[in-house]
Design a protein around this motif. Structure first.
Motif, short mmCIF file in Angstrom:
data_model
loop_
_atom_site.label_atom_id
_atom_site.label_comp_id
_atom_site.label_asym_id
_atom_site.label_seq_id
_atom_site.Cartn_x
_atom_site.Cartn_y
_atom_site.Cartn_z
N SER A 162 -42.27 6.75 70.27
CA SER A 162 -43.63 6.82 70.81
C SER A 162 -44.56 6.04 69.86
O SER A 162 -44.53 6.25 68.66
N GLN A 163 -45.33 5.13 70.43
CA GLN A 163 -46.23 4.32 69.60
C GLN A 163 -47.62 4.27 70.21
O GLN A 163 -47.75 4.41 71.43
N VAL A 164 -48.61 4.05 69.37
CA VAL A 164 -49.97 3.90 69.89
C VAL A 164 -50.27 2.40 69.94
O VAL A 164 -50.09 1.69 68.95
N GLU A 165 -50.66 1.91 71.12
CA GLU A 165 -50.97 0.48 71.26
C GLU A 165 -52.41 0.30 71.72
O GLU A 165 -52.95 1.13 72.46
N GLU A 166 -53.01 -0.82 71.30
CA GLU A 166 -54.40 -1.09 71.68
C GLU A 166 -54.42 -1.86 73.01
O GLU A 166 -53.71 -2.84 73.18
N LYS A 167 -55.24 -1.38 73.94
CA LYS A 167 -55.38 -2.08 75.22
C LYS A 167 -56.40 -3.21 75.05
O LYS A 167 -57.16 -3.21 74.08
N PRO A 168 -56.45 -4.20 75.99
CA PRO A 168 -57.40 -5.33 75.84
C PRO A 168 -58.85 -4.85 75.69
O PRO A 168 -59.66 -5.50 75.03
N ASP A 169 -59.21 -3.70 76.29
CA ASP A 169 -60.60 -3.23 76.18
C ASP A 169 -60.85 -2.46 74.88
O ASP A 169 -61.92 -1.88 74.67
N GLY A 170 -59.87 -2.44 73.98
CA GLY A 170 -60.06 -1.82 72.68
C GLY A 170 -59.67 -0.35 72.62
O GLY A 170 -59.59 0.22 71.54
N THR A 171 -59.44 0.26 73.79
CA THR A 171 -59.03 1.67 73.76
C THR A 171 -57.54 1.75 73.42
O THR A 171 -56.81 0.76 73.53
N LEU A 172 -57.14 2.93 73.02
CA LEU A 172 -55.74 3.10 72.59
C LEU A 172 -54.94 3.84 73.65
O LEU A 172 -55.47 4.69 74.37
N LYS A 173 -53.69 3.49 73.77
CA LYS A 173 -52.83 4.25 74.68
C LYS A 173 -51.51 4.56 73.97
O LYS A 173 -51.07 3.79 73.10
N ARG A 174 -50.93 5.68 74.35
CA ARG A 174 -49.66 6.08 73.76
C ARG A 174 -48.53 5.55 74.65
O ARG A 174 -48.53 5.77 75.86
N VAL A 175 -47.61 4.81 74.04
CA VAL A 175 -46.54 4.20 74.81
C VAL A 175 -45.21 4.79 74.34
O VAL A 175 -44.98 4.90 73.14
N VAL A 176 -44.39 5.19 75.28
CA VAL A 176 -43.08 5.73 74.93
C VAL A 176 -42.03 4.78 75.47
O VAL A 176 -42.01 4.48 76.66
N ARG A 177 -41.21 4.26 74.57
CA ARG A 177 -40.16 3.38 75.07
C ARG A 177 -38.97 3.35 74.12
O ARG A 177 -39.11 3.59 72.92
N ARG A 178 -37.83 3.07 74.72
CA ARG A 178 -36.62 2.84 73.95
C ARG A 178 -36.60 1.35 73.66
O ARG A 178 -36.58 0.54 74.60
N LYS A 179 -36.62 0.97 72.38
CA LYS A 179 -36.72 -0.47 72.07
C LYS A 179 -35.45 -1.22 72.45
O LYS A 179 -35.47 -2.37 72.81
N ARG A 180 -34.32 -0.52 72.32
CA ARG A 180 -33.05 -1.18 72.59
C ARG A 180 -32.24 -0.32 73.56
O ARG A 180 -31.36 0.44 73.15
N PRO A 181 -32.57 -0.41 74.85
CA PRO A 181 -31.80 0.37 75.81
C PRO A 181 -30.48 -0.36 76.12
O PRO A 181 -30.25 -1.46 75.63
N GLY A 182 -29.63 0.27 76.94
CA GLY A 182 -28.49 -0.47 77.49
C GLY A 182 -27.15 -0.24 76.84
O GLY A 182 -26.20 -0.99 77.10
N THR A 183 -27.05 0.77 75.96
CA THR A 183 -25.77 0.96 75.26
C THR A 183 -24.60 1.18 76.23
O THR A 183 -23.55 0.53 76.09
N ILE A 184 -24.81 2.03 77.22
CA ILE A 184 -23.68 2.34 78.11
C ILE A 184 -23.33 1.12 78.98
O ILE A 184 -22.16 0.78 79.15
N GLY A 185 -24.36 0.43 79.47
CA GLY A 185 -24.11 -0.76 80.28
C GLY A 185 -23.37 -1.83 79.48
O GLY A 185 -22.43 -2.47 79.97
N LEU A 186 -23.79 -2.00 78.23
CA LEU A 186 -23.15 -3.00 77.37
C LEU A 186 -21.68 -2.63 77.12
O LEU A 186 -20.79 -3.49 77.10
N CYS A 187 -21.44 -1.34 76.95
CA CYS A 187 -20.06 -0.88 76.73
C CYS A 187 -19.20 -1.17 77.95
O CYS A 187 -18.06 -1.63 77.83
N ALA A 188 -19.77 -0.92 79.14
CA ALA A 188 -19.00 -1.20 80.37
C ALA A 188 -18.71 -2.69 80.46
O ALA A 188 -17.60 -3.10 80.81
N ALA A 189 -19.70 -3.52 80.08
CA ALA A 189 -19.51 -4.97 80.13
C ALA A 189 -18.41 -5.40 79.15
O ALA A 189 -17.57 -6.25 79.47
#
Ligand code: FAD
Length: 317
Positions: A56-83
């Motif tokens: 979870s990270q806090v990012e600045e929007k173009p209008d200067g307000t902040l938003k909390r963003v939740v993301r997996r930076k490196r998804p895809g482990t299972i798909g990569l394993c299948a590949a």
């Protein structure tokens, strides 16, 4: 095939690799290019793919307000394993982590893997970096890697989280992590080895070590593990030093020591760091093989070239 079977049948030390999924939005092409290079030179029995908790990270929007963003930076482990399984016919070993996952989500991931014909996992706790997303569900959680090992072994005996009629037994081989220089939270090495013994007693089939640059720490670790009744393969994990920054970043992130001899050589030859790292790893690998290590697991992550130079050297010996 299970990783444990690969080690049982091996007539010489096994060379394996660990890779990292691309960053979100990245192309899988670069991973395949690395794997093409690896498989042209050596046929690894298995390839590990790391898993990454959502952050979870806090990012600045173009209008200067902040938003909390939740993301997996490196998804895809299972798909990569299948590949990897289908493209290269090599056994993939997805890492499964406790941190950020409910037991219910881990069970779902194990069901996916089972359907894909992937029967190996490395059960890892993961680290709380302080930015991970806390679980909001009412689900249960695995605190330590041993809890995940137990969950996998329960499924191997047909016991899922809820009582299911005629539930199919899975057939997973489970690897766990070991720390020749002790895990950073453990009060001492002997205590940490007791926790490792508990993971093995709970059903772990083999151990892969944290990277180290001084083989004597691995020899000491293996000796202590054997004295404590840990009899499964203990596979040394090696990383190749590639730049001056590694002298500080690797000890900081992985809680390991870099021998004086290596730091002094790098300090004296700042233009030759990668070459020095490769030569060091060649010596380390040869000595580990002579000692009788079951194999060597190279942390290549994004770039296979240095590890391939080490393997080239070993193949000529
Ligand atoms: P555990 O075995 O749970 O041990 C963690 C600590 O808790 C140790 O100090 C141990 O001694 C202690 N402990 C264990 N059981 C108990 C108990 N019952 N009571 C009290 N203390 C206990 N991280 C990722 O996020 N993704 C990956 O893909 C990944 N892959 C890795 C692969 C390898 C080979 C290694 C060595 C590490 C990897 N890591 C990965 C890093 C790993 O998540 C961290 O090192 C983490 O801090 C510990 O994981 P573990 O599985 O060893 O934890």
């Amino acid at each position: 095939m299970k990783v444990s079977e690969h080690y049982e049948r091996a007539t010489e030390p096994l060379i394996s690799f660990e890779i990292i999924p691309p960053k979100r939005g990245g192309s899988v092409k670069s991973v395949f290019e690395s794997l093409d290079l690896i498989t042209e030179k050596v046929r690894p029995p298995f390839i590990d793919v790391t898993y990454h908790a959502a952050e979870s990270q806090v990012e600045e929007k173009p209008d200067g307000t902040l938003k909390r963003v939740v993301r997996r930076k490196r998804p895809g482990t299972i798909g990569l394993c299948a590949a990897i399984l289908h493209r290269y016919d090599i056994d993939p070993v997805p890492h499964l982590i406790c941190e950020g996952f409910t037991k219910e989500e881990s069970e779902d991931a194990l069901i996916e893997l089972n359907y894909l014909g992937i029967h190996n996992v490395l059960a890892i706790r993961g680290d709380d970096t302080g930015t991970q997303v806390k679980m909001h569900t009412n689900g249960t959680s695995n605190k330590y890697a041993i809890d995940l090992v137990k969950q996998v072994q329960s499924m191997n005996s047909g016991k899922y989280l809820e009582d299911l009629v005629n539930a199919q037994k899975t057939n997973f081989c489970v690897g766990v992590a070991g720390y020749p220089e002790k895990h950073f939270e453990a009060p001492n090495l002997d205590w940490d080895i007791q926790r490792l013994k508990e993971k093995v007693d709970a059903g772990a089939d083999y151990v892969v070590t944290q990277m180290f640059f001084d083989n004597s720490v691995y020899f000491n670790f293996v000796e202590k593990c054997r004295k404590n009744g840990i009899n499964v393969p203990i596979v040394p994990g090696l990383k190749i030093l590639r730049n001056e920054k590694h002298l500080k970043s690797l000890p900081r992130y992985f809680h390991l020591n870099i021998p004086d001899e290596l730091t002094e050589e790098v300090d004296a030859n700042p233009g030759r760091v990668e070459e020095i790292g490769i030569e060091w790893s060649q010596k380390q690998s040869l000595e580990l093989m002579e000692y009788g290590a079951p194999g060597i697991h190279y942390y290549v992550m994004g770039s296979p070239h240095p590890a391939l130079k080490v393997i080239d050297f070993l193949q000529k010996k």
